[in-house]
Design a protein around this motif. Structure first.
Motif, PDB file in Angstrom:
ATOM      1  N   ALA A 504       0.848  -1.188   0.000  1.00 11.72           N
ATOM      2  CA  ALA A 504       0.000   0.000   0.000  1.00 11.72           C
ATOM      3  C   ALA A 504       0.884   1.238   0.000  1.00 11.72           C
ATOM      4  N   LEU A 505       0.551   2.183  -0.861  1.00 13.38           N
ATOM      5  CA  LEU A 505       1.311   3.430  -0.987  1.00 13.38           C
ATOM      6  C   LEU A 505       0.529   4.576  -0.371  1.00 13.38           C
ATOM      7  N   ASP A 506       0.030   4.353   0.852  1.00 13.05           N
ATOM      8  CA  ASP A 506      -0.741   5.341   1.603  1.00 13.05           C
ATOM      9  C   ASP A 506      -1.916   5.829   0.768  1.00 13.05           C
ATOM     10  N   LYS A 507      -2.088   7.141   0.667  1.00 11.31           N
ATOM     11  CA  LYS A 507      -3.224   7.684  -0.078  1.00 11.31           C
ATOM     12  C   LYS A 507      -3.013   7.621  -1.587  1.00 11.31           C
ATOM     13  N   TRP A 508      -1.807   7.325  -2.026  1.00 13.44           N
ATOM     14  CA  TRP A 508      -1.512   7.391  -3.461  1.00 13.44           C
ATOM     15  C   TRP A 508      -2.044   6.198  -4.230  1.00 13.44           C
ATOM     16  N   GLY A 509      -1.919   5.002  -3.675  1.00 15.71           N
ATOM     17  CA  GLY A 509      -2.366   3.832  -4.416  1.00 15.71           C
ATOM     18  C   GLY A 509      -1.737   2.567  -3.879  1.00 15.71           C
ATOM     19  N   GLU A 510      -1.515   1.596  -4.761  1.00 18.42           N
ATOM     20  CA  GLU A 510      -0.881   0.348  -4.373  1.00 18.42           C
ATOM     21  C   GLU A 510      -0.290  -0.320  -5.603  1.00 18.42           C
ATOM     22  N   TRP A 511       0.654  -1.212  -5.367  1.00 23.03           N
ATOM     23  CA  TRP A 511       1.128  -2.107  -6.415  1.00 23.03           C
ATOM     24  C   TRP A 511       0.980  -3.527  -5.904  1.00 23.03           C
ATOM     25  N   ARG A 512       0.807  -4.442  -6.809  1.00 25.44           N
ATOM     26  CA  ARG A 512       0.706  -5.849  -6.433  1.00 25.44           C
ATOM     27  C   ARG A 512       1.107  -6.712  -7.625  1.00 25.44           C
ATOM     28  N   GLY A 513       1.582  -7.891  -7.337  1.00 28.68           N
ATOM     29  CA  GLY A 513       1.963  -8.829  -8.384  1.00 28.68           C
ATOM     30  C   GLY A 513       1.931 -10.250  -7.869  1.00 28.68           C
ATOM     31  N   GLY A 514       1.670 -11.203  -8.777  1.00 33.56           N
ATOM     32  CA  GLY A 514       1.621 -12.586  -8.343  1.00 33.56           C
ATOM     33  C   GLY A 514       1.196 -13.510  -9.457  1.00 33.56           C
ATOM     34  N   VAL A 515       0.688 -14.656  -9.083  1.00 36.86           N
ATOM     35  CA  VAL A 515       0.301 -15.690 -10.049  1.00 36.86           C
ATOM     36  C   VAL A 515      -1.218 -15.801 -10.096  1.00 36.86           C
ATOM     37  N   VAL A 516      -1.724 -16.122 -11.302  1.00 36.57           N
ATOM     38  CA  VAL A 516      -3.163 -16.240 -11.520  1.00 36.57           C
ATOM     39  C   VAL A 516      -3.437 -17.550 -12.244  1.00 36.57           C
ATOM     40  N   GLU A 517      -4.360 -18.332 -11.715  1.00 40.04           N
ATOM     41  CA  GLU A 517      -4.809 -19.541 -12.403  1.00 40.04           C
ATOM     42  C   GLU A 517      -6.207 -19.256 -12.951  1.00 40.04           C
ATOM     43  N   ARG A 518      -6.365 -19.379 -14.300  1.00 36.02           N
ATOM     44  CA  ARG A 518      -7.608 -18.976 -14.943  1.00 36.02           C
ATOM     45  C   ARG A 518      -8.094 -20.057 -15.895  1.00 36.02           C
ATOM     46  N   HIS A 519      -9.411 -20.175 -16.001  1.00 37.31           N
ATOM     47  CA  HIS A 519     -10.048 -21.061 -16.969  1.00 37.31           C
ATOM     48  C   HIS A 519     -11.132 -20.260 -17.677  1.00 37.31           C
ATOM     49  N   ILE A 520     -11.051 -20.157 -19.011  1.00 39.76           N
ATOM     50  CA  ILE A 520     -11.953 -19.311 -19.795  1.00 39.76           C
ATOM     51  C   ILE A 520     -12.710 -20.165 -20.807  1.00 39.76           C
ATOM     52  N   THR A 521     -14.018 -19.983 -20.848  1.00 37.23           N
ATOM     53  CA  THR A 521     -14.881 -20.674 -21.803  1.00 37.23           C
ATOM     54  C   THR A 521     -15.699 -19.642 -22.559  1.00 37.23           C
ATOM     55  N   THR A 522     -15.795 -19.804 -23.884  1.00 37.29           N
ATOM     56  CA  THR A 522     -16.631 -18.932 -24.703  1.00 37.29           C
ATOM     57  C   THR A 522     -17.800 -19.734 -25.255  1.00 37.29           C
ATOM     58  N   ALA A 523     -19.019 -19.287 -24.941  1.00 40.30           N
ATOM     59  CA  ALA A 523     -20.233 -19.910 -25.472  1.00 40.30           C
ATOM     60  C   ALA A 523     -20.738 -19.061 -26.622  1.00 40.30           C
ATOM     61  N   ALA A 524     -20.957 -19.690 -27.797  1.00 40.03           N
ATOM     62  CA  ALA A 524     -21.278 -18.946 -29.014  1.00 40.03           C
ATOM     63  C   ALA A 524     -22.764 -18.842 -29.288  1.00 40.03           C
ATOM     64  N   GLY A 525     -23.623 -19.358 -28.429  1.00 36.54           N
ATOM     65  CA  GLY A 525     -25.059 -19.271 -28.676  1.00 36.54           C
ATOM     66  C   GLY A 525     -25.525 -20.312 -29.677  1.00 36.54           C
ATOM     67  N   THR A 526     -26.673 -20.070 -30.296  1.00 39.42           N
ATOM     68  CA  THR A 526     -27.301 -21.068 -31.171  1.00 39.42           C
ATOM     69  C   THR A 526     -27.049 -20.831 -32.653  1.00 39.42           C
TER      70      THR A 526
END
Length: 725
Positions: A504-526
């Protein structure tokens, strides 16, 4: 010569005597009481000393400042510098909030917070938080410990009303700023004050022009200033505060008439001409003071009977100045008991230490930072004198309940194929452990569905480093637009978890970094012709973000700046099936001049030589996102967007509805490119859009009505509630 005889001769020679003791009595009247400063200025200029001061409500505030030694010549500068809208606000100015307290402002939430005990909603106890008022009163009276008000530079009394039993309470000792607030506490709007075991509120209900108390305290004669707000039977109150004030006005008229009837031939009554001025016209400081001066000058013939010579008046002022409390030396710093928050963390944030001379400005600034975190209903202090020095008592009142809930809605239509409604909720549960661990739960229902849960765990007592595991799910629409018309709609379903380390950078903001595990599905409709867009993949990787936010508001800002930067790289080591990168930057700044605001924005994004999966692509189109284009009409691996939004407030909204109505012009230029590498080609394919709009900054969120025209004969109109720019 005996030392006692020497002291007696000094007192006889150097302390001015006055044939008639005069009590100065100041009535209440809301902002109208500022005119009493003008009366004080005339008394000073005419060398008219007073022996004591008695005040009710606003009269108690002006009177306490004068009785504690403040020069009337400096009062106008102090009062003119006050931001009265901030004074009565429950929240600190946004730019001074720590980033953790303002990061969710960009959600479409209502402008109020509900407090929960478990799942039970706690009702609000009062309308207005007194944090900023308390700090302002301490600025007015300086270093005043808990004391008898007979020991002030001028003996003083503040009048309040016993809430439970009725009747006048003449407050003669205690914590002076707290007593000032007690005297002006409008029932229902402000919390009542516990004074010596009695709950007290605005003194005007019992004795708005306390001539009797002034005469009893010191007054062979009385100079009374009446700024009482007259009853206005035909006026329609414009806010809850005005309703409360009307009720009080009706109650105090009778006691004012009784006190005026008790005035004697030697007394002086000053009634400023304030017919056009209301109890909430705090921004009319200069005019109010001038009206007070004119009223006092109109009765100079009566006032001059109490005039003394210049030398006598100088000695009187010197004696008054000598009674002022000097800068205290701190002996102990004592924090009130806390139930949930960590006292060690709170104490470490205070800019005050035993053995130092008290720096009130530094202490109040550190208190403001603690209050701005949003975990406390009130944070203040008072001084208690001891044999070792002055103890600084830090008064902290924790928010009732154990969690806070914000809700909001978003409604948008382009009067054609696009219409949607969404409901948002944001639950925050602070102080889960001694280091200040906090749960954040967010949800959204409607065209877009989102669920997000994060546990933010500080690793150090100063909060400079934190660990944040989270889990999320979102189902987002993706419009497919061909030749300016939406031909189908996809749905991208994204779920995963992340573990990030940040600071946390007090009132100014924040920085963060790390790892993300994601699963993405696209449904195309009919529709079979778009079946090729359907699919699923693992998009896990590494993410870094920086957020700096100094905007004064998220809707219709007038000043400040914002910078958001993010980078993401998929990683096969984490299970990713596709290799891609994503770098983005968003910069904004608001500048105001003579009532007009220019808000400029530059947004840039690149896939850094890779091809983004369709759900990860950059999109342009939709309200305030190249407005003349359909939502998601432009898509690609590269993006650039520049915007200039010029607007001005054209009207105000009632206090219970919102802040203001705005009119503006939005000019946008931007484009996307399907190329994997950034090139100058995108600059040759930019599109433009110009919008005129009306907006309202309401308590339920921003409201926009806009019409946009772009190149290639693109047009659009929008009605939107809840979208932040």
């Amino acid at each position: 010569m005996s030392p006692w005889l020497g002291l007696f001769l000094f007192l006889m020679c150097c302390i001015p005597t006055q044939a008639t003791e005069v009590a100065l009595v100041l009535s209440g009247g809301g902002a109208r009481g500022i005119s009493e400063v003008g009366v004080l200025q005339v008394l000073e200029e005419q060398h008219i000393p007073v022996s004591c001061v008695v005040g009710t409500s606003m009269g108690a505030i002006v009177g306490a400042a004068y009785a504690s030694g403040m020069d009337p010549e400096s009062m106008p500068e102090v009062l003119s510098a006050v931001d009265w809208s901030r004074m009565f606000a429950s929240r600190s100015p946004r730019r001074f909030l720590p980033y953790a307290a303002k990061r969710d402002d960009w959600q479409t939430d209502f402008d109020f917070t509900l407090r929960l005990q478990g799942w039970r909603v706690l009702p609000p106890v009062h309308l207005i938080n007194v944090q900023n008022i308390d700090m302002f009163f301490r600025q007015l009276v300086g270093y005043t410990p808990v004391m008898s008000f007979d020991h002030l530079p001028l003996p003083f009394r503040a009048i309040a009303t016993d809430l439970n039993h009725g009747g006048t309470v003449a407050m003669d000792h205690g914590d002076l700023p707290l007593v000032m607030r007690a005297s002006m506490t409008v029932p229902g709007a402000f919390p009542p004050v516990d004074y010596q075991g009695r709950l007290v509120v605005d003194g005007g209900l019992a004795d708005n022009l306390p001539v009797d108390v002034g005469r009893q305290l010191c007054g062979q004669a009385v100079i009374a200033v009446d700024v009482t707000t007259p009853s206005e039977e035909d006026k329609q109150p414009g806010s809850i505060l005005e309703v409360a004030q009307q009720v009080i006005n009706q109650a105090l008229q009778q006691n004012v008439r009784q006190q005026k009837a008790s005035l004697k031939p030697g007394d002086v009554l000053i009634v400023p001409d304030l017919k056009a001025m209301g109890s909430f016209d705090f921004d009319e400081t200069a005019l109010l003071i001038q009206r007070g001066r004119l009223a006092a000058e109109a009765v100079l013939d009566q006032l001059r009977r109490y005039q003394v010579s210049e030398q006598e008046y100088r000695l009187w002022k010197a004696h008054r100045q000598a009674r002022r409390v000097g800068v205290p030396r701190v002996s102990h710093v004592i924090l009130s008991p806390l139930k949930r928050a960590n006292a060690q963390i709170v104490m470490s944030q205070l800019d005050v230490h035993p053995g130092m001379n008290l720096n009130a400005a530094a202490l109040q600034e550190s208190i403001a930072r603690i209050y701005a975190q949003g975990d406390f209903e009130r944070v203040g202090y008072h001084l208690e004198k001891t044999d070792q020095g002055d103890d600084v008592m830090i008064d902290v009142k924790e928010l009732p309940g154990n969690s806070l809930l914000r809700m909001g809605v978003q409604l948008t239509t382009n009067f054609d194929e696009l219409s949607f409604f969404e409901l948002n909720a944001d639950l925050r549960k602070p102080w889960m452990n001694a280091l200040g661990g906090e749960w954040r739960l967010q949800g959204q229902l409607g065209e877009s569905q989102r669920a997000y849960a994060e546990f933010n765990q500080p690793l150090l007592t100063n909060g400079a480093l934190f660990l944040a595991p989270d889990v999320y799910f979102q189902s987002l629409p993706r419009d497919v637009v061909v030749n300016g018309q939406r031909v189908t709609q996809l749905r991208n379903i994204d779920s995963g978890t992340a573990l990030e380390l940040g600071s946390a950078l007090d009132k100014w903001g924040e920085w963060r970094g790390g790892v993300v595990e994601r699963h993405i599905t696209t449904a195309a409709g009919t529709d079979p012709q778009f079946a090729y867009l359907a699919g699923a993949y693992n998009g896990s990787g590494y993410r870094v973000q920086i957020n700096l936010d100094q905007m004064d508001a998220t809707s219709f800002p007038h000043s400040g700046w914002l910078l958001r930067g993010q980078g993401f790289a998929s990683s096969q080591a984490l299970g990713a099936q596709r290799s891609f990168r994503d770098l983005g930057l968003d910069v904004r700044e608001a500048l105001s001049w003579r009532g007009s605001t220019v808000l400029w924005r530059m947004r840039w994004g690149t896939s850094a030589g890779s091809h983004l999966p369709d759900p990860e692509s950059y999109f342009l189109g939709g309200i305030m996102n190249l407005s003349a284009w359909r939502r998601d009409e432009l898509t690609g691996n590269q993006l650039i967007l520049g915007q200039i939004n010029v607007y001005q407030q054209i009207n105000a909204l009632p206090a219970g509805v919102g802040k203001g109505v705005y009119a503006g012009l939005l000019m946008e230029e931007g484009g996307t490119s399907g190329n994997a590498q950034w090139s100058q080609q995108i600059a040759q394919q930019l599109h433009n859009s110009e919008s005129i709009w009306l907006g309202a900054d309401t308590l339920l969120g921003p409201l926009y009505l806009s019409v946009a025209q772009g190149d290639h004969d693109h047009k659009a109109a929008y009605l939107s509630w809840g979208v932040t720019y």
